[in-house]
Scaffold this active site. Structure first.
Site, PDB file in Angstrom:
ATOM      1  N   TYR A 122       0.822  -1.206   0.000  1.00 44.55           N
ATOM      2  CA  TYR A 122       0.000   0.000   0.000  1.00 44.55           C
ATOM      3  C   TYR A 122       0.859   1.260   0.000  1.00 44.55           C
ATOM      4  CZ  TYR A 122      -2.902   3.853   1.301  1.00 44.55           C
ATOM      5  OH  TYR A 122      -3.513   5.083   1.296  1.00 44.55           O
ATOM      6  N   GLY A 161      -5.355   5.618  -0.580  1.00 46.35           N
ATOM      7  CA  GLY A 161      -6.730   5.679  -0.126  1.00 46.35           C
ATOM      8  C   GLY A 161      -7.633   4.726  -0.864  1.00 46.35           C
ATOM      9  N   HIS A 183      -1.116  16.900  -2.772  1.00 46.01           N
ATOM     10  CA  HIS A 183      -1.665  17.324  -1.485  1.00 46.01           C
ATOM     11  C   HIS A 183      -1.263  18.746  -1.116  1.00 46.01           C
ATOM     12  CE1 HIS A 183      -2.360  12.942  -0.467  1.00 46.01           C
ATOM     13  NE2 HIS A 183      -3.446  13.505   0.032  1.00 46.01           N
ATOM     14  N   ASN A 218       2.168  10.757   6.126  1.00 42.72           N
ATOM     15  CA  ASN A 218       1.065   9.973   6.678  1.00 42.72           C
ATOM     16  C   ASN A 218       1.281   9.796   8.178  1.00 42.72           C
ATOM     17  OD1 ASN A 218      -0.135   6.572   6.316  1.00 42.72           O
ATOM     18  ND2 ASN A 218      -1.303   8.432   6.623  1.00 42.72           N
ATOM     19  N   ARG A 270     -12.913  31.211  46.572  1.00 46.77           N
ATOM     20  CA  ARG A 270     -12.895  30.066  47.483  1.00 46.77           C
ATOM     21  C   ARG A 270     -12.667  28.736  46.757  1.00 46.77           C
ATOM     22  NH1 ARG A 270     -18.107  28.192  50.042  1.00 46.77           N
ATOM     23  NH2 ARG A 270     -18.795  30.255  49.384  1.00 46.77           N
TER      24      ARG A 270
END
Length: 556
Positions: A66, A73, A96, A208, A311
């Site tokens: 892959y 994808g 990208h 990635n 407080r």
């Protein structure tokens, strides 16, 4: 943008993918030094070379790997020949490069580079050590990628942002070189470096991963810890300004609800007030009270306890401390993880496909952190409202103006800190609005391959934004507190608070009459960002990096 850390660790960082801390990342990203010393360990180099060898052995078998010999994808069913694998990696980076929005701050770019280098040094990503060496060369020579803030789902890693990191390595686009925007090829040439030629898997190894998200997150965690310290300072100063009852900080109270952060926060406020002649106690109130003397009712001249914003401050600030405990534990895992896909196991010769690029832990950590930090803005704004309001500030002048005789020509003309409280309220509302969780907004994306995404990057950027807003509220509050304490008599303050007050006064003078205060706010924001206020209270950078708390430092 937060200023540089003043005191660097004594030696450089050696990356092995296992031992880098979030604090070290934040230090390196904000170091006052122009170069960040970081290098790969020998063990990392060996692991990286072993998986590179395995990668090439598998390529020779022509199996579909892959992102190496398949498309990306949803295109993972399309296999290519190993001879095309080099070009595929370059195309992966180029397609990208479509980020939008402003460029991330230089400190974010530095943190991203360091985290990515460390993640790859772990070994299973099958990228050559020489590529990571070049990334660290660029970091050390202040050649920084210009990374647009927007475009990451925080799911298949930070694909779009990290492509700008990868593009810098291959000589595409522009960079910030020693604070000047330049073509990357010019910057590389000036530094005597050449672009990297990506080999199979190296493009996807670079992009990635969750390193951009984690960069925002480690910086946000650092800043949240800084703000928790500032909130403790402000709470102690508020008790002095109001001549308030500090008995709610007593150890007995917090030992009986022993959340560690709450206990530490109360201890910090007690330590800061040590030696104060302004803050009071329940025992002192008893000595001053009017006795019943047989009557059925008497109106006390002072309340026996303070309002919640004073407080309950340790219970509120303590949430930030305790949230940071698990946030920083998660971030330590994240920055020391292989967050790309696929991963190569050199020991058994295996190829493993998975989803370590999913930034879910970081997204949920940042969503949790930003809610707690936004709560600090609300706390400080409520304290400020008490200090400036003559109905609640225990006989301080209205809006902290300088008291004037009725026949003084300037009587009635000045409104002091009224506008400051208005601004703080508006900023607080914006911080609270921004606390809406991002991780619930998953979007099915990329042909429904990325059908569940983390939105971790958006959550981390939101945390950054909220930290900035809280700093603004804190700065306004601290300037008002310095005014109030001076009106009471600085010589009556505790030694720790006098030290902090003196530092504030170096940058923001006493307000004798109405004047603009925006420049004062900016200056005090700088004191918070740089850690100067924390250091004035006694907590050094080295102790802060090590996770030491304010209470320990003040006591010491």
């Amino acid at each position: 943008m937060p200023g540089p850390v003043a005191t660097p660790p004594p030696q450089g960082l050696v990356l092995d993918g296992r031992s880098l801390s979030p604090g070290e990342v934040a230090w390196a990203a904000r170091s006052a030094a122009s170069a960040v010393p970081a290098s790969l360990s020998e063990g990392a180099r060996t692991r990286m070379r072993d998986t590179v060898d395995l990668k090439y052995a598998l390529l020779e078998q022509e199996i579909p790997i892959y992102g190496v010999t398949t498309g990306f994808g949803d295109s993972c069913s399309r296999q290519i020949s190993p001879r095309k694998a080099h070009e595929l990696q370059r195309n992966l980076v180029l397609y990208h490069l479509n980020g939008t929005g402003p460029a991330a701050a230089p400190e974010v770019a530095r943190a991203t580079m360091l985290i990515r280098a460390n993640a790859l040094s772990r070994g299973p990503s099958a990228i050559r050590p020489e590529v990571v060496d070049r990334l660290l060369d660029l970091l050390g020579r202040d050649v920084l990628p210009l990374i647009p803030e927007r475009g990451s789902l925080g799911a298949s890693g930070d694909l779009v942002p990290l492509c700008y990191l990868a593009a810098t390595l291959i000589g595409e686009g522009e960079v910030l070189h020693r604070r000047t925007v330049r073509p990357v090829l010019d910057a590389l040439a000036d530094e005597g470096l050449s672009p990297v030629e990506l080999e199979p898997k190296e493009g996807i190894a670079l992009i990635n991963g969750t390193s951009f998200t984690a960069a925002y997150a480690v910086l946000a965690a650092w800043d949240a810890r800084e703000l928790a310290v500032v909130a403790e300072l402000a709470t102690a100063m508020t008790l002095e300004a109001l001549r308030g009852n500090a008995s709610a900080m007593h150890s007995f109270v917090h030992e009986n609800k022993p959340h560690p952060g709450q206990v530490d926060s109360a201890r910090a406020v007690r330590a800061l007030l040590e030696g104060s002649k302004l803050a009071t106690s329940f025992e002192e109130i008893l000595l001053r009270r009017e006795m019943l003397a047989g009557r059925g009712f008497v109106q006390l001249n002072e309340p026996v306890q303070e309002k919640y914003s004073v407080r309950c401050a340790p219970q509120i600030i303590g949430i930030v401390h305790d949230t940071l405990e698990w946030v920083e534990r998660w971030l330590r895992v994240e920055v020391n993880s292989s967050s790309d896909n696929p991963l190569f196991d050199a020991e058994d010769g295996g190829l493993h496909l998975g989803g370590n690029f999913y930034a879910g832990h970081v997204g949920h950590a940042m969503d949790g952190l930003k809610v707690t930090v936004a709560g600090l803005a609300d706390l400080l704004d409520r304290q400020l409202a008490l200090v400036v309001d003559e109905k609640f500030n225990n006989e301080l002048p209205p809006n902290l103006i300088v008291a004037r005789d009725p026949d003084d020509p300037e009587a009635g003309l000045h409104h002091g800190f009224k506008g400051m409280q208005i601004a703080a309220s508006a900023i607080t509302a914006e911080a609270l609005k921004q606390a809406n969780p991002a991780s619930v907004f998953s979007r099915s994306t990329e042909a429904h391959n990325q059908d569940k995404v983390s939105m971790g990057t958006i959550a981390a950027r939101d945390a950054r934004t909220i930290n900035g807003l809280v700093r603004e509220v804190a700065a306004i509050h601290l300037i008002a507190l310095a005014q109030a304490i001076e009106l009471r008599g600085t010589e009556l303050s505790s030694p720790a608070i006098r030290s902090v007050h003196a530092l504030i006064r170096e940058h923001s003078p006493f307000v004798h009459r109405d004047r603009r205060l925006d420049h004062d706010i900016s200056a005090v924001i700088g004191l918070i960002e740089s850690g100067a206020l924390r250091r004035a209270a006694g907590l050094t950078d080295a102790d802060f990096i090590a996770g030491r708390r304010l209470a320990d430092a003040v006591a010491a």
